[in-house]
Each structure stands twice: as structure tokens, then as C-alpha cells.
Design an enzyme around this catalytic site. Structure first.
Site, PDB file in Angstrom:
ATOM      1  N   GLY A 177       0.584  -1.261  -0.109  1.00  0.00           N
ATOM      2  CA  GLY A 177      -0.031  -0.026   0.238  1.00  0.00           C
ATOM      3  C   GLY A 177       0.776   1.230   0.032  1.00  0.00           C
ATOM      4  CB  SER A 178       3.809   2.030   1.963  1.00  0.00           C
ATOM      5  OG  SER A 178       3.291   2.000   3.015  1.00  0.00           O
TER       6      SER A 178
ATOM      7  CD  GLN B  27      -7.295  -0.687   7.414  1.00  0.00           C
ATOM      8  OE1 GLN B  27      -8.139  -1.549   7.621  1.00  0.00           O
ATOM      9  NE2 GLN B  27      -5.984  -0.659   7.706  1.00  0.00           N
TER      10      GLN B  27
ATOM     11  CG  HIS C 260      -0.087  -6.664   4.986  1.00  0.00           C
ATOM     12  ND1 HIS C 260      -0.177  -6.494   6.078  1.00  0.00           N
ATOM     13  CD2 HIS C 260       0.482  -5.646   4.109  1.00  0.00           C
ATOM     14  CE1 HIS C 260       0.229  -5.468   6.449  1.00  0.00           C
ATOM     15  NE2 HIS C 260       0.437  -4.710   5.239  1.00  0.00           N
TER      16      HIS C 260
ATOM     17  CB  CYS D 173       2.347   5.446  22.049  1.00  0.00           C
ATOM     18  SG  CYS D 173       1.416   7.026  22.689  1.00  0.00           S
TER      19      CYS D 173
END
Ligand SMILES: *Cc1c(COP(=O)(O)O)cnc(C)c1O
Length: 394
Positions: free
Chosen positions: A69-70, A178, A200, A323
């Protein structure tokens, strides 16, 4: 163990594994070679292209295979920018809650003199088509808006946005990573010029994806070298991965209706169970969301601690925030929908798969309740909230 992080990656389907293994074992030829082993591999490649194209109502030559996707996002956006530059158009419209593969590519273009307008995604995580229309200018060369958000699962009005772009003769790209395999996709009916997908995320292998580009739109190649993929993406093709991606997509598309009904049922059980936790809030619109996505904020806790304790109970989920790197930045998606920093830190994303059971859902609800209560028990912020020193936000 309960795996509830399908937005991060999915388990490969047995059929996709079977396809991959059989190609690895029996068809190791290079598709560019002229002898029979090469031609067998070439046939597998072109069959996969045809199958994938037909599943999104595209033509085979409109499909370019990528590493995921990237890469597809990068190639789509950089290609549109290159075309825009040639015509003196250096304005791009996108949204504040895109995946970083889109946002970081746009930042790179800003350094190259492009101007980027990021649309508001509103409190419910939705973009309004009329706001896309308002943002379009004479020099707009691209609108790029994701189909479904990977953190909060909201589904955008893609066909309407596409129609507006078409009317104004502006290219429209959607990061549909997605959505593909989970929601119906028809690039013709939905007025999509470019679309990114990744295997994936729909039970195929990692490291392989595709970019749909409407015929007539010139693609820029990111990788120089051989003439593979019509000269637009050099390098020997990932034949086993591509074949497995086609198998996985066929299987996923064939079961969209069945999966949607089941997942929506389990998602809504999760949402109603977790809503009962005091001072919690669902992130993103309750109806316009992926059947697999549940995303909550719990006031007075840290998302990271919640995840670690859930993992100890055998539940694998995500906070949907950045995070992990140790940076204390809360998720850009939650900030984009207006959650304040304190609240955005206490987020939990559950992205369920078709194999989830009734018992799994009950166990998740029970465990999240327990862990949230436990963490609040020694949270100084929670103490201040309860004593009235600080105001509750949720
Ligand atoms: C996973 C994801 C990507 C990246 O895909 P990769 O194949 O991992 O490169 C891009 N956009 C969205 C919305 C995603 O969920």
C-alpha cells in the site's frame, strides 16, 4: 489468544498460502524469460492481473503491481504531482487523517513548491463532499482521500467525491487499503482514477499490493531498471506473492456480504459492551464505519498500559497511536477528529476478523473493563477527575 488487530495485518488464508507454496515450488521461472518456465510464470502473473482487475471492475492493463500500500500511495501521488507540474498546477487536496504513506509524500511535495489543503474530517471522522468541491481551485491537480480510515474505521463518501473531481477534471486517488476485500469496490461506478491496495490487509501475503490507474493517466516510475510492469515498476515480479494476492482477493470479495453481516453483529456487541464503561467514547461515526473496527477513548488512562495488560490476558489490540516509538504524540487521527491530547492518549483500537467468536467478544469486553478500572485505580489524572480538581471531558 484473541487477535484483534486486523487493521495492522491479517492472517493469510489457507487458499492463499496454498497458491503461494505451489508457485514457489513449481513455477520459479522469471516472467521475462522466453522459455517455457518463464512463460508459465508470465501466465500466472497475467492471470492474477486479470482476476484482480475484474474484482474491482478495472481492465488488466490498469493494474500495476507494487510492494504494498505504501508504494502504491507514493506512486499515485507522485505521478499526479508530476502531471500537475507539467500543466502549472501545484495544488493538492487531501485530509488530515490520511495514512502516513500519503501525508509524508505530500510533505515531500510541499518542499517542492506544492500547496496542500488538508480537509477537516469533523467530529464523526467524515469528510463532506461539498467541502471537497469548495477546496478545488484552478491549479488543483489531485484530490487524495482514503476510502476507510485505518484507525477509526470511518468510510468516506468516495463515489460522491469522485463525481465532483470528475466534474472539475481533477484526478482522484483513494488509499483503499482498508477497503479492498472488505467493502464493495467498483472503480468505474465510484469515479476513481487511482486506487491503492495491499494484500496483507485482506488475508494475502505481506510485501505485495497493487495500484489501479485509469487508462490514459501517465504513471511516474519510482524504481528505475528493467521494463517490468510496462516500464513503470522495474524489478523481477513477486510472482508467488501476486498469485496469492489474487487468490486472497477473490476469496475476500466473494464473502463480503457474509463477513459484513457477521462482523457488524460482533462489532456492535463490542461497542455496546464497551460503552458501558464510564467516561468512555466511541471514536468515529457509529454507522459509517468498517464492520471490523471498534475504537474507543477511555478517560484517565494511557493507551499503551492498556495494551500491555490486555496482551497479558491474551488479547492483541492496538492503540492506533504512534506511541510505539516512545514519542508522546497521540494519534494524528484522533487529534484530527477533535479529541484533546489527554483523551487521545487513552485510546484502544480493536479490529476484528471473521474468526472471532461470541466468547471472544465477551472476553474482550470483560478484560477491557477490568484493565481500565485497574489502571484508573492508580492514575493521578483519574484521582483529580474524581475529586473534581479536573473536569471530565468524556
Ligand atoms: C496498511 C496501510 C497502508 C500501508 O500498506 P503497506 O502494504 O503496509 O505498505 C496504507 N494505507 C492504509 C490505510 C493502511 O491501512
Amino acid at each position: 489468544m484473541i487477535y484483534a488487530d486486523n487493521a495492522a495485518t491479517t492472517k493469510m488464508s489457507p487458499a492463499a498460502i496454498h497458491t503461494m507454496l505451489s508457485v514457489l515450488e513449481q513455477n520459479y521461472g522469471n516472467p521475462s524469460s522466453l522459455y517455457r518456465f518463464g512463460q508459465h510464470a508470465k501466465e500466472i502473473l497475467e492471470n492474477a492481473r486479470q482476476q484482480i482487475a475484474s474484482l474491482i471492475n478495472a481492465e488488466p492493463r490498469e493494474i500495476t503491481f507494487t510492494s504494498g500500500g505504501s508504494e502504491a500511495d507514493n506512486q499515485a501521488i507522485l505521478s499526479a504531482a508530476e502531471l500537475g507540474k507539467k500543466n502549472g498546477k501545484k495544488h493538492i487536496i487531501s485530509s488530515a487523517f490520511e495514512h502516513h504513506a500519503v501525508l509524508h509524500t505530500l510533505q515531500k511535495l510541499e518542499k517542492d513548491g506544492f500547496e496542500v489543503t488538508l480537509l477537516d474530517v469533523h467530529e464523526n471522522g467524515l469528510i463532506l463532499p461539498e467541502e471537497v468541491e469548495k477546496a478545488i481551485r484552478e491549479d488543483t491537480c489531485l484530490v487524495t482521500v482514503m476510502y476507510a480510515n485505518n484507525e477509526i474505521g470511518t468510510i468516506q463518501p468516495i463515489a460522491e467525491i469522485g463525481a465532483i473531481c470528475r466534474q472539475h477534471k481533477v484526478l482522484f486517488h483513494t488509499d483503499a487499503v482498508q477497503a479492498v476485500g472488505h467493502l464493495p469496490v467498483d472503480v468505474r461506478a465510484q469515479n476513481i482514477d487511482m486506487l491503492s491496495a495491499s494484500a496483507h490487509k485482506f488475508h494475502g501475503p505481506k510485501g505485495v499490493g497493487f495500484l489501479y490507474v485509469k487508462k490514459g493517466i501517465h504513471l511516474t516510475n519510482l524504481i528505475e531498471g528493467g521494463a517490468q510492469e510496462r516500464g513503470k515498476r522495474a524489478g523481477t515480479e513477486n510472482v508467488p506473492g501476486i498469485a496469492a494476492m489474487a487468490t486472497a482477493l477473490k476469496e475476500s470479495v466473494d464473502s463480503i456480504d457474509k463477513n459484513t453481516a457477521y462482523l457488524t453483529h460482533q462489532r456492535d456487541r463490542l461497542i455496546s459492551g464497551l460503552k458501558k464503561i464510564p467516561h468512555s467514547a466511541l471514536n468515529g461515526d457509529e454507522n459509517h464505519r468498517l464492520p471490523s473496527n471498534v475504537n474507543f477513548c477511555f478517560e484517565g488512562i494511557e493507551g499503551e498500559a492498556l495494551l500491555l495488560l490486555l496482551d497479558q490476558k491474551g488479547i492483541m489490540a492496538s492503540s492506533g497511536s504512534a506511541c510505539t516509538s516512545g514519542a508522546l504524540d497521540p494519534s494524528h487521527v484522533l487529534l484530527a477528529i477533535g479529541r484533546v491530547h489527554d483523551v487521545a492518549h487513552g485510546s484502544l483500537r480493536l479490529s476484528i476478523g471473521e474468526d472471532i467468536t461470541d466468547n471472544d467478544v465477551d472476553e474482550i469486553i470483560r478484560s477491557v473493563k477490568e484493565v481500565v478500572e485497574y489502571l484508573r485505580g492508580f492514575s493521578p489524572i483519574w484521582r483529580d477527575l474524581v475529586s473534581g480538581k479536573k473536569q471530565f471531558i468524556l
